[in-house]
Each structure stands twice: as C-alpha cells, then as structure tokens.
Design a protein around this motif. Sequence first.
Motif, PDB file in Angstrom:
ATOM      1  N   ARG A 393       0.836  -1.199   0.000  1.00 31.52           N
ATOM      2  CA  ARG A 393       0.000   0.000   0.000  1.00 31.52           C
ATOM      3  C   ARG A 393       0.877   1.258   0.000  1.00 31.52           C
ATOM      4  O   ARG A 393       1.063   1.900   1.044  1.00 31.52           O
ATOM      5  N   PRO A 394       1.428   1.606  -1.145  1.00 27.30           N
ATOM      6  CA  PRO A 394       2.250   2.814  -1.215  1.00 27.30           C
ATOM      7  C   PRO A 394       1.382   4.067  -1.089  1.00 27.30           C
ATOM      8  O   PRO A 394       0.188   4.041  -1.359  1.00 27.30           O
ATOM      9  N   GLN A 413       4.399  -8.372   6.235  1.00 28.44           N
ATOM     10  CA  GLN A 413       3.112  -8.440   5.538  1.00 28.44           C
ATOM     11  C   GLN A 413       2.785  -7.141   4.815  1.00 28.44           C
ATOM     12  O   GLN A 413       1.915  -7.108   3.952  1.00 28.44           O
ATOM     13  N   TYR A 414       3.473  -6.063   5.154  1.00 32.21           N
ATOM     14  CA  TYR A 414       3.247  -4.779   4.490  1.00 32.21           C
ATOM     15  C   TYR A 414       4.055  -4.668   3.195  1.00 32.21           C
ATOM     16  O   TYR A 414       3.919  -3.691   2.470  1.00 32.21           O
ATOM     17  N   LEU A 415       4.899  -5.667   2.939  1.00 29.77           N
ATOM     18  CA  LEU A 415       5.780  -5.639   1.765  1.00 29.77           C
ATOM     19  C   LEU A 415       5.309  -6.652   0.730  1.00 29.77           C
ATOM     20  O   LEU A 415       4.678  -7.664   1.069  1.00 29.77           O
ATOM     21  N   LYS A 416       5.634  -6.377  -0.514  1.00 30.38           N
ATOM     22  CA  LYS A 416       5.420  -7.371  -1.561  1.00 30.38           C
ATOM     23  C   LYS A 416       6.502  -8.446  -1.445  1.00 30.38           C
ATOM     24  O   LYS A 416       7.530  -8.241  -0.796  1.00 30.38           O
ATOM     25  N   GLN A 417       6.248  -9.573  -2.106  1.00 31.17           N
ATOM     26  CA  GLN A 417       7.224 -10.649  -2.080  1.00 31.17           C
ATOM     27  C   GLN A 417       8.526 -10.208  -2.749  1.00 31.17           C
ATOM     28  O   GLN A 417       8.510  -9.423  -3.689  1.00 31.17           O
ATOM     29  N   ASN A 418       9.632 -10.754  -2.250  1.00 31.86           N
ATOM     30  CA  ASN A 418      10.958 -10.511  -2.817  1.00 31.86           C
ATOM     31  C   ASN A 418      11.399  -9.052  -2.688  1.00 31.86           C
ATOM     32  O   ASN A 418      12.116  -8.533  -3.545  1.00 31.86           O
ATOM     33  N   ALA A 419      10.955  -8.393  -1.637  1.00 32.57           N
ATOM     34  CA  ALA A 419      11.438  -7.029  -1.367  1.00 32.57           C
ATOM     35  C   ALA A 419      12.867  -7.099  -0.837  1.00 32.57           C
ATOM     36  O   ALA A 419      13.261  -8.041  -0.155  1.00 32.57           O
TER      37      ALA A 419
END
Length: 865
Positions: A393-394, A413-419
């Motif tokens: 959620r940017p 959980q606030y990040l997309k995968q592979n951040a």
Amino acid sequence: MNKLLGISLGFVFVLSALLSQSTFAAQDLSQAKQLCENASAQQREMARAAGYDVDALCASLKNQTSSSNGQQQNASSILPREIEQFPLEKELKDSGEDTQETEKKPKIEQKLEKFGYDLFAGVPTTYTPVTDIPVPSNYVVGPGDVIKIQLYGKENNSYELTVSRSGDIQFPQLGPINVAGLSYTELKESLTQQISEQFIGVKSNISLGELRSIQVFILGESYKPGAYTVSSLSTVMNALYVSGGVKEVGSLRNIQLKRNGQLVSTIDLYDFLLKGDTRADRRLQSGDVIFIPSVKKTASIAGEVVRPAIYEINDEKTVSELVELAGGLLPTAYAQDVRIERIDEKNRKTAVDIDLMTIAGKSTAIKNGDFLKIYPVADKNENVVELLGHVLRPGLVAWKKGMRISDLVPSAQYLKQNANIDAALIIRETNSLGNLQPLKVNLREVLQNPTSKENLSLEPRDRFVVLPNVVERDDLEKKLEEYFEKEEKGKSYLTEQELTSLKAELTQELRMEVLKSINVELVNQASFNSPAKVVSIDGPVKFPGQYPLSKDMTIVDLIQLAGGFAESAYTLEAEVTRQDLTNPQQADVHHMLIDLQQEFLGTVQLELKPHDQVTIKATPEFRDVARVEVLGEVKFPGQYTIRRGETLSQLIKRVGGFSEFAHVKATIFSRKELREREQEQIKLLQDRLRQEIAATELEQSNLGKSADVAKAESLLDVLDTTEATGRLVIDVNAVLEGSVTDVVLKDGDKLIVPAFRQEVTVVGEVQVPTSHLYNSNLDFIDYIERSGGEKETSNSEAIYIVKADGSVVLPNKSSWLTHSEADIEPGDTIVVPLDTDRVDSLELWTKVSQIVYQMALGAAAINSF
C-alpha cells in the motif's frame, strides 16, 4: 478563373444579403429564389471553398419564404451568426486551439473569458418558436390569432375563426364579436356565455389554434440589431436567440424591455445563468423594443475559484460578492494571501493584498477593472511521510511525533514478495529549500528487532523507499507487452536465453524507475561546493546502476542496495574510481583496488564519496552455459553442453558418431549469429527489391507502358515468409580426417545429419519442378530434360547446382570447375534461374531467386527434424 470566382462570390454575397433582412419584399424573394435555382455546380463548389454553404442558404430561403406566405408558421429561420460567414464557428475553433496551450499554464495565468456570452455560442443553427405548449391564461388575443370553437349537444359543429384587423371574429348565426384585447380566460368566458344564451341545448369548447406573429425590435449591442418577426408566445430570451445574442461589449445584466416608450422590465441574465431564475423573462407584444446597453463595470477573478472569468458587476460591492459570483473558492485556494491588481486614481497600476479569512478582507471594496488573483496553497505535503516502492500500500501516511520505521512497516506483511529488506532508503529534506539527504536502512534488522539502532525516527515529509529484488510477475508481463508492441515483434521471435536476458533488463528498468526521480532531484540540487550525492555500481551485481549516496555509505551498503552479487561476481576484489577535485586547475581520476573480504568482515570500510564508481569484476573464465543441439542420424542425438574451445570433431565423438543410414555429406551445420546476419540481409534485399519495382513501374509509366512486375512481386511475397537458416557450409568428412580446419563450436549451434537421400531435385524455370531418383549415368542437363526442359524465361547460362553439403557450383563455367565438381550426386539440387533480361531486367531478381531457393532448401532440411 478569377473572374469566375468573383461571379460565384458575388452570387453568394447577394443571396446572403437578401437572407439577412428581417422582412422580405416580393422582388427580393424572387431574386434570391432565382439565384438558388440558377446556381451552377461550379459556382456552388467555388463558393464552398470560400467558406459559404450555398445549400444551407437556399434551404433558409425556402423556410423563410414559407413563413412569409403564412403557410408554415413554425418554419425555421437561420440565425444571423450563422449567415455571416459563421464567425461563431471560427470562434469555437480558435478557442479549441487555445485550450491545449491554456491547460499547460498554471491556473492563475490562464486566459480569462467574459462570463455568460457563451450562452449564445451553442445555439442551434435554426430557431423554431415553441407552438405546442399550453396557451397561458393571461395571453391577450389580437388580430391574426385563430380561435377554435367546437359545439356539441343539440348541435354539433366546429369553427376556426381568425381575428380580423378590427379585432372581430365572424361567428355564424351570431355575427361579428369583438375579442381583441381580451385575455384567453376572458375570451373563453365571453364566448361560452354568448353561445349558451343564443343556442339552447348546445355546449361549447373554446381554444386557440395558430397564433399570430408579432414584430419586435432588438437594438443596442445586439449581435444583429434590427426588426424581427416572432411568435406571439415568444419571450425576451427567445428574441435574443433569434438575433444571435449579445455582443461582448453589451451588458448581460441590464437588458431593457420597452413598450410604448416606457420601461417595462429589466433583465439580468446572471439570474438566469447562475440561479435558473426566469421570472424577469417577459412575454413580448407587437412593437416591443429590446434594448441592450453597453457594459459599464467589470471585474476579473482568476485562480482557485469555481468559475474564473471576467464578470460584469452590477450590485456587487465587495470582494466576497465577486468571489460568490465566481462560484466560491476551491479547497485548494490560499485565502490568506489574495491579490487585487487595479488602476488607481492617478491611472497607475497598483496592487492590494488582502486576507479573505478576515472580515476586513472579505468586505474590501471592488472597483471597475479590478483583477482578483486567488493563488493555490503550496504544493507541499506537511505532517506526512511517503511509502514508496515494493510495498502493498504505497502512498502518504500521517506522521506522528516519535514515529519510527517500525510504525510505518510493522511487519513483512506490508511488503510485496521478494522485497530488498537488506537495504532500504530514507530520503529526508534537510532544510526548507527541500535539499535531500539519503539514509540507508537495514530493514531486516528493523523487522527482527524493533529496538535496533536501524529503527530510525521519521521526520515530516520523509520518503521511505523499499526496492524489489524480483519484480512482480504482473508488472513484468505488462512491461514485456509494451516492449513487444513497440518493437512489433512476438515472444516467439526470441530464443529462451534472449527472452530471459530481456526480462532481466526490463526488471532492472522497472526497479530503477523507483529511484529515477530521487536521483534527478539529487543531481539538480548539486552545486560547486556540494556535489550530487549519487554513486554508481556496475559489473556482476543483480541491479547495476546509479543510486543515492547515503550518509557514511560503504561499498557493502552499495552492493546490498544493488541487490547483492550476481552469480558470476568475483568476490575477492573490486575497484573504485574517484574524481579528485582538490586541484582547482585540473580534475584527477584515481583507481583504488578494494579487498572485498576485508570490507564484508568490517576490518576495513571505505566511505564512498559523491560520483564514486564501483566496479565489481567477473570471475575469470566464468561463462554462461553454452549448449548445442545434435539431430538426425547420430547414435545419441540431443542437446549437449560444451566447454569453451570445443570443436565439431570432438562433439561428433561425444554423440557416438554417425548411424549407418547417415548421409554424412549432406550434414547441415547452423549457427545463431549467421541466422541473424542472414535475416538482416533478407530485409535489405526486400527493401532494395521494393525500390527497383517502384523505379521500374515509374519508368514504364513515363514511357506510356505498364510494367510487368508480377514475378518480382511474387518474389517479394516469398521473401516476406523466408526465414534465415544460418547454414555454414562444411565438409564433415574433411573435418574428421583433419585435412581442413576444425570448426570451433559456439552457443546455439545446431548439427543436423539427415538420412541418406537418393533423389536429385530440379527447381526454378523448368516445366515441372520435381525430384528424380539418382542415376549415375545422368548429368544435370539430363535431369532438366526429365523435368520437361527449360521455360522461355530461363537463363541457361546461369544454371547452378546446390550440392548436398550446401556448396554451390556452376556447371556451365567449365574453366572454373573440375569434372568431379560438376558431377551430380544424391541429395543435389539443380536450380534453373529466371532470365531477368526478358522481364524488364530488374537487377536484383536473379540474386533474390538464388537466395530464396537456397534458403528454402536449407529450411526444408532443418524442418524435417
């Protein structure tokens, strides 16, 4: 030509002048009708080119003629704005051209229009008075009105009686009855009473039929002042539409209706435009005068209001009233600093600053010619932080005192995968001018231990950037679609390895888009004493490129920011290139070797400086895996991984040699880089052939002949579907014997060993192109004869033989060949080319024909596996 044009335009000028009159004399109508009937097609066309629509003018004549004869009371009349060269249409076109330029400017600087005058800009090209609405009870009956009377009961009759000029109607059995001056209600009551008294047992229904036309005068600043004939139901607004509206120098707020020299009503069109109030719109009577005076006072308002425009001021005295006239302030308006530009008593330009948040500011007097500017609030977010990059959620998040990174990103959980959680960035403004200072953060430590020193406090307007290590599949697929659409290619055009490489490039592009604006800001804020806070890294890291230079950044920090090492990275040593500007006379460049092991252990840590270039080296002799493919008559066909420098003879040993059915001499060796080169040549040949076809057609056309280029065009069609084979002609037996240089293999090479072929093929300009069983007693001429012989369009001197191994021999050039080279062998193809001298001698035809035949033969062999 000029004389004819003058006659045509003169004809239209006369016609339009006649139609612009509000009333018509009989001779005028006759003259205009004759002009319409006698206008030639050429006159109509030339008039249209000059901007006149003769058909529309003549259609108007027909409608107005019908109206003048009393046969069609509802006929349409062309508006004056439409008659006179359609100036309104030009105004609309010009305004459309200015719209794009206006939208580029800040709202406060955009051109202002006078409010309300576009009320008449969108009027239809014709005006038809409304005749099917109920007649109001206060309508006054007069000469020309038609009264409908229906009798029923003891007697059933219907009458349509027209009010005469003396105001009477001739009622059968009752005689003349004076009705002029009665209202509609009074008329019904009077006639109903007289009928009931005179006709026993008869009831009546009284209504009005066609109503009379009246003549009114529209004067002053009307677009087309003059006398107009309108329906007796018409109002002031109807008449204004008929006349084309009000000029921009005319008042919209003081339109006067005069009757018998007395002022009856004053109309303020702003009430109609802003409130929808039509109470002042009076019904017209014959002889009424609508007078439009000039505008007296105006004030302009620009910027953050609902309707920026130039307004005519009437009863408005204060700034707040002008703002209300403009629809009020927008939410983006900065009401505390409003500026009035005006001309003072000494005719000098001056400015007055007011605060619309105060009573004094709102009550500031407005004067004629004032220009009120409402500026927007500063485009700057306060008390917020912004979350950017590879997050779910940017966007903007409310800042609170004491807020830390863990408050902004509480969990993974606030990040997309592979951040990339090993290196995130905070972009912080260090002063009110917006100068930036990047800060590097280890987000992994923050998520694992919120009490870590990496969990920095956030300040208002911070930007927290999380970069991806792998771009989301949906984003990548979208980028791939854009790429293939731009290049006009499909995925099938690329090999798997090329597609993988392209995906990596697009991933890098998508990733760096997050940092692009930040890097630009850092470069733009650079100065002599403060160089741009950016560094670069290249070589085998996952995401090479330019990155913001954070405070106390090390090489390890930069490598982590770039996604870490790639597979081929040499992790023992790196190089840093740095510009030395300490010497004011000359910039020096220094190269420094860095021990990466010491850097990662923390024993030594080199602090990077602005514009440093870090180069990560590749491991010596590291190469991507190279593969070749072997198909056909070998013992172990399939794909093989090769080492650097491996040769064809070594590969043949690895695949177990040839099978007993192999046609070794017909072996096909195909190479990727040759295919690409051949494909480029095919495209060049296509372009050249198209040029020669066009040149031949032009040449023959100049000679009055038609060019026969059907065969060339067919060759062009064949070229469009021809795919390069990339065949490398080799003598496999000689390679294996060691009598010729061995072939060094490359990635993407393909070896195809066909089964033994017994046929000899004849193609080209022969009667029946076909294949024949090999006969050692026959030469190439015999095979041609067995295919029906040559056509008239063949070139006997240019016959050539494509040998089974892909080489080409010319049997008719005996001085160049030994007897054995000209011998026909199994798998050979005899090509009889086209004689270009017989078909307009396009020089490329022979060359193109040869390429097409050879490509077709190679492709057929390859596609058979």
